[in-house]
Scaffold this active site. Structure first.
Site, PDB file in Angstrom:
ATOM      1  N   LYS A 170       0.632  -1.331   0.099  1.00 52.43           N
ATOM      2  CA  LYS A 170      -0.136  -0.018  -0.421  1.00 52.43           C
ATOM      3  C   LYS A 170       0.609   1.034   0.194  1.00 52.43           C
ATOM      4  O   LYS A 170       1.990   0.768   0.467  1.00 52.43           O
ATOM      5  CB  LYS A 170      -0.476  -0.419   0.925  1.00 52.43           C
ATOM      6  CG  LYS A 170       0.018   0.434   2.308  1.00 52.43           C
ATOM      7  CD  LYS A 170      -1.616   0.612   3.635  1.00 52.43           C
ATOM      8  CE  LYS A 170      -2.071   1.587   3.546  1.00 52.43           C
ATOM      9  NZ  LYS A 170      -1.201   2.978   4.825  1.00 52.43           N
ATOM     10  N   HIS A 200      -1.844  -5.046   5.787  1.00 54.97           N
ATOM     11  CA  HIS A 200      -1.378  -6.109   6.508  1.00 54.97           C
ATOM     12  C   HIS A 200      -2.128  -5.764   7.703  1.00 54.97           C
ATOM     13  O   HIS A 200      -1.658  -7.059   8.471  1.00 54.97           O
ATOM     14  CB  HIS A 200       0.408  -5.580   7.043  1.00 54.97           C
ATOM     15  CG  HIS A 200       0.113  -4.073   8.362  1.00 54.97           C
ATOM     16  ND1 HIS A 200      -0.137  -2.492   7.712  1.00 54.97           N
ATOM     17  CD2 HIS A 200      -0.079  -3.625   8.890  1.00 54.97           C
ATOM     18  CE1 HIS A 200      -0.449  -1.718   8.502  1.00 54.97           C
ATOM     19  NE2 HIS A 200      -0.227  -2.903   9.757  1.00 54.97           N
ATOM     20  N   LYS A 204      -2.682 -10.061  10.958  1.00 49.70           N
ATOM     21  CA  LYS A 204      -3.178 -10.357  11.690  1.00 49.70           C
ATOM     22  C   LYS A 204      -3.756 -11.037  11.958  1.00 49.70           C
ATOM     23  O   LYS A 204      -4.960 -11.669  11.803  1.00 49.70           O
ATOM     24  CB  LYS A 204      -3.240  -8.776  12.383  1.00 49.70           C
ATOM     25  CG  LYS A 204      -2.738  -7.383  12.118  1.00 49.70           C
ATOM     26  CD  LYS A 204      -3.404  -6.175  12.611  1.00 49.70           C
ATOM     27  CE  LYS A 204      -2.636  -5.113  12.677  1.00 49.70           C
ATOM     28  NZ  LYS A 204      -1.376  -4.889  13.117  1.00 49.70           N
ATOM     29  N   GLU A 238      -4.166   5.007  17.635  1.00 50.08           N
ATOM     30  CA  GLU A 238      -2.364   5.233  17.754  1.00 50.08           C
ATOM     31  C   GLU A 238      -1.464   6.257  19.208  1.00 50.08           C
ATOM     32  O   GLU A 238      -2.606   7.093  18.717  1.00 50.08           O
ATOM     33  CB  GLU A 238      -1.500   5.592  16.410  1.00 50.08           C
ATOM     34  CG  GLU A 238      -2.150   4.392  15.732  1.00 50.08           C
ATOM     35  CD  GLU A 238      -0.797   4.384  13.916  1.00 50.08           C
ATOM     36  OE1 GLU A 238      -0.442   3.498  14.247  1.00 50.08           O
ATOM     37  OE2 GLU A 238      -1.681   4.823  13.119  1.00 50.08           O
ATOM     38  N   ASP A 257      -5.089   6.995   4.805  1.00 52.86           N
ATOM     39  CA  ASP A 257      -3.578   6.160   4.949  1.00 52.86           C
ATOM     40  C   ASP A 257      -3.980   5.019   6.108  1.00 52.86           C
ATOM     41  O   ASP A 257      -4.041   4.095   5.690  1.00 52.86           O
ATOM     42  CB  ASP A 257      -2.882   6.970   6.385  1.00 52.86           C
ATOM     43  CG  ASP A 257      -1.908   5.874   6.790  1.00 52.86           C
ATOM     44  OD1 ASP A 257      -0.944   5.424   5.569  1.00 52.86           O
ATOM     45  OD2 ASP A 257      -1.020   6.348   7.960  1.00 52.86           O
ATOM     46  N   HIS A 262      -7.433  -0.356   5.736  1.00 48.66           N
ATOM     47  CA  HIS A 262      -7.463  -1.063   7.292  1.00 48.66           C
ATOM     48  C   HIS A 262      -8.564  -1.192   7.715  1.00 48.66           C
ATOM     49  O   HIS A 262      -9.688  -2.395   7.638  1.00 48.66           O
ATOM     50  CB  HIS A 262      -6.281  -0.915   8.274  1.00 48.66           C
ATOM     51  CG  HIS A 262      -5.068  -0.687   7.931  1.00 48.66           C
ATOM     52  ND1 HIS A 262      -4.681  -2.007   6.849  1.00 48.66           N
ATOM     53  CD2 HIS A 262      -3.682   0.271   7.790  1.00 48.66           C
ATOM     54  CE1 HIS A 262      -3.311  -0.808   5.959  1.00 48.66           C
ATOM     55  NE2 HIS A 262      -3.155  -0.056   7.150  1.00 48.66           N
ATOM     56  N   LYS A 358      -3.478   9.754  14.227  1.00 46.61           N
ATOM     57  CA  LYS A 358      -2.238   9.294  15.844  1.00 46.61           C
ATOM     58  C   LYS A 358      -2.172  10.226  17.015  1.00 46.61           C
ATOM     59  O   LYS A 358      -3.446  11.574  17.089  1.00 46.61           O
ATOM     60  CB  LYS A 358      -1.350  10.220  14.917  1.00 46.61           C
ATOM     61  CG  LYS A 358      -2.180   9.401  12.961  1.00 46.61           C
ATOM     62  CD  LYS A 358      -0.329   8.419  13.175  1.00 46.61           C
ATOM     63  CE  LYS A 358      -0.475   7.827  11.625  1.00 46.61           C
ATOM     64  NZ  LYS A 358       0.373   6.987  11.325  1.00 46.61           N
TER      65      LYS A 358
HETATM   66  C1  BG6 Z   1       0.442   1.438   7.846  1.00 50.53           C
HETATM   67  C2  BG6 Z   1      -0.373   3.024   8.242  1.00 50.53           C
HETATM   68  O1  BG6 Z   1      -0.661   1.224   7.115  1.00 50.53           O
HETATM   69  O2  BG6 Z   1      -1.340   1.252   8.910  1.00 50.53           O
HETATM   70  C3  BG6 Z   1       0.313   3.648   9.344  1.00 50.53           C
HETATM   71  O3  BG6 Z   1       0.583   4.376   6.689  1.00 50.53           O
HETATM   72  C4  BG6 Z   1      -0.273   3.218  10.764  1.00 50.53           C
HETATM   73  O4  BG6 Z   1       0.397   5.371   9.232  1.00 50.53           O
HETATM   74  C5  BG6 Z   1      -0.313   1.157  10.622  1.00 50.53           C
HETATM   75  O5  BG6 Z   1       0.709   3.593  11.693  1.00 50.53           O
HETATM   76  C6  BG6 Z   1      -0.948   0.774  11.777  1.00 50.53           C
HETATM   77  O6  BG6 Z   1      -0.311  -0.696  11.259  1.00 50.53           O
HETATM   78  P1  BG6 Z   1      -1.074  -1.178  12.199  1.00 50.53           P
HETATM   79  O7  BG6 Z   1      -0.613  -2.586  12.111  1.00 50.53           O
HETATM   80  O8  BG6 Z   1       0.530  -0.825  14.210  1.00 50.53           O
HETATM   81  O9  BG6 Z   1      -1.691  -1.205  13.297  1.00 50.53           O
END
Ligand code: BG6
Length: 510
Positions: A170, A200, A204, A238, A257, A262, A358
């Protein structure tokens, strides 16, 4: 999902067949000298090697611009692996020297430009006629051109029952139109079944567990509908800021993002109908259908925020606009909350509230299913609206598991009700070693199982949901960004989004 997920046998009792070893393959990583490769891909491949899932004829070619030798690259990978096991491992999972020797002998470096034909000619020589996977761990602007070059050089032509596959990282597009354009370009060179678009989140365990939970148990699914569910809250909070990614983030923002990819995956897994099988297309058909039914009703249903300076876990953190590579008058959102409707028979009238940001009070990703109250005040001293809400929370990270919240009688001579929680914690039941989340994805690609990858229509359906919000925020006179202090739960306007429906977010950082 034929692979690792199917073998994650229940320790109580259940079906389990050992995962098979992946076929031989040359694993080419464009961006092989980069951060993603060191931090995640090589540790994931190492874990697969330890699990005995790689063929003896497996090898890695890392392609990049930097002036590196095989030995220097191997030393860098070794260092990253040592860090990985030290950070996530236990004594039992310290770096295995025998495995590292096995793996390092199979790693080579190719210095070359992603744009030049000579890089691909050398690759063709080194790969020969066997199976190959090309992993695009590069900036998104290279996706189209690398795939064009792979096509021109004949590297993705499959012959004599060998496979040639491409994994695309991505961000997949910048909006709906660019995602469509990228799909068109990739599909000009590759067949859909050769393309593995990665998200990704699908690597998980806990995300994969949503389907296992819903469709391998008898008692959730009958309740999983508008008759029993009041609303759903999806949170991906986050504590980190934009770190060293200011330049990337400035042109991306929280909405692009996190949401079309996600959060839409979490929504799709939660809300989709049961597929007719766990065949890749059957699962992806259902995801597409539910995403096509999801939409944001109006601009009032979207709140965009940006963090200002604040206190996070006792430390002062700067405002987003004071982060490196961020404009002092940046209009990029670092937080977004949305209310979505899913217009189908199962979900009509059940709002899905999403939020991600964030520098929030807590790192927490979860899906909370809020069930309707019991209909009748049988307990005279506890009115219906004061009963403990029945919430089933699927915890994605950092804790992994499921909790059920419900009411119970408080011990004592009078009938009083109190809220209790029942918790299933992954780490208590399963004793798996450290993982990056990429193991399943890489393994599944090697065995040709695309269930956990996004099909072209899934990607476009995700963008389709967020496109109106992108358009609303770009039009003249759009609502200004709402400020929130770093370390808080997000802007008050996001609280108002739920308050106006008589609801509230589960507390963050509580
Ligand atoms: C990424 C984003 O795809 O996912 C990031 O670009 C983000 O900004 C991250 O921090 C979050 O992934 P995870 O696995 O930490 O939830």
């Amino acid at each position: 999902m034929d692979g690792i997920i199917a073998s994650a046998s229940s320790e109580v009792e259940g079906s389990s067949h050992p995962p098979r070893r992946a076929p031989s393959c040359v694993f080419v990583i464009f961006g092989g000298g980069g951060d993603l490769t060191k931090r995640l891909l090589v540790p994931a491949i190492y874990n697969l090697a330890c699990a005995g899932l790689l063929d003896d004829d497996f090898s890695i070619i890392a392609v990049d611009w930097a002036d590196l030798s095989d030995d220097v690259l191997r030393a860098q990978f070794n260092e990253a692996l040592q860090e990985f096991v030290a950070r996530r491992g236990t004594a039992a999972t310290a770096l295995r020297e025998d495995m590292w020797t096995w793996l390092s002998q199979r790693i080579t470096y190719l210095r070359g430009s992603f744009e030049e034909a000579s890089t691909y000619a050398t690759l063709a020589e080194r790969i020969g006629s066997g199976n190959a996977v090309f992993y695009l761990a590069v900036a998104a602007r290279f996706f189209g051109s690398i795939s064009d070059r792979l096509g021109e050089s004949g590297l993705v032509t499959e012959a004599n029952s060998t496979f040639r596959r491409v994994i695309v990282e991505k961000p997949f597009g910048h909006d709906l139109a660019s995602a469509k354009e990228l799909n068109r370009r990739l599909l000009g060179v590759l067949r859909e079944r050769q393309i593995y678009r990665i998200d990704h989140y699908l690597g998980k365990e806990t995300v994969q567990n949503i389907l296992a939970l819903r469709f391998s148990n008898g008692f959730f699914e009958p309740l999983w509908n508008r008759q029993n569910i009041d609303h759903v809250q999806i949170t991906a909070a986050e504590t980190v800021g934009v770190e060293r990614r200011g330049r990337f983030y400035e042109s991306t923002g929280a909405l692009r993002d996190m949401v079309p990819n996600h959060l839409m995956q979490l929504l799709a897994m939660t809300a989709m109908e049961a597929p007719v099988s766990f065949d890749a297309d059957a699962v992806r058909d259902e995801k597409s259908k539910v995403l096509k039914a999801a939409h944001c009703v109006g601009s009032d249903d979207v709140v965009r925020g940006q963090y200002v300076a604040g206190l996070l876990h006792g430390e002062d953190v700067p405002a987003y606009r004071d982060e490196p590579d961020v404009a002092r008058d940046s209009q990029t959102e670092t937080y977004v909350a949305m209310k979505l409707a899913v217009d189908n028979w199962r979900w009509a009238g059940v709002p899905f509230y999403l939020r991600t940001g964030k520098r929030l009070a807590e790192r927490r990703t979860e899906i909370a299913i809020h069930f309707r109250h019991a209909p009748y005040a049988l307990f005279r001293d506890t009115p219906v609206e004061r009963l403990t809400p029945n919430i089933m929370t699927m915890h994605i990270q950092p804790t992994e598991g499921v909790t059920l919240q419900f009411g119970a009688k408080v011990p004592g001579p009078t009938v009083r009700l109190g809220g209790v929680r029942m918790k299933f914690d992954y780490s208590e039941w399963f004793s798996d070693g450290p993982s990056t989340g990429y193991e399943t994805l890489i393994y599944d690609c090697l065995i040709g199982d695309a269930t956990l990858f996004q099909r072209a229509d899934n990607i476009e359906a995700g963008w389709q949901v967020v496109q109106p919000a992108l358009d609303w925020s770009a039009r003249p006179g759009a609502d200004p960004l709402c400020a929130y202090a770093a370390g808080s739960s997000g802007p008050v306007e996001a609280d108002a989004l739920l308050a106006r429906d008589g609801r509230h977010w589960l507390a963050l950082g509580a």
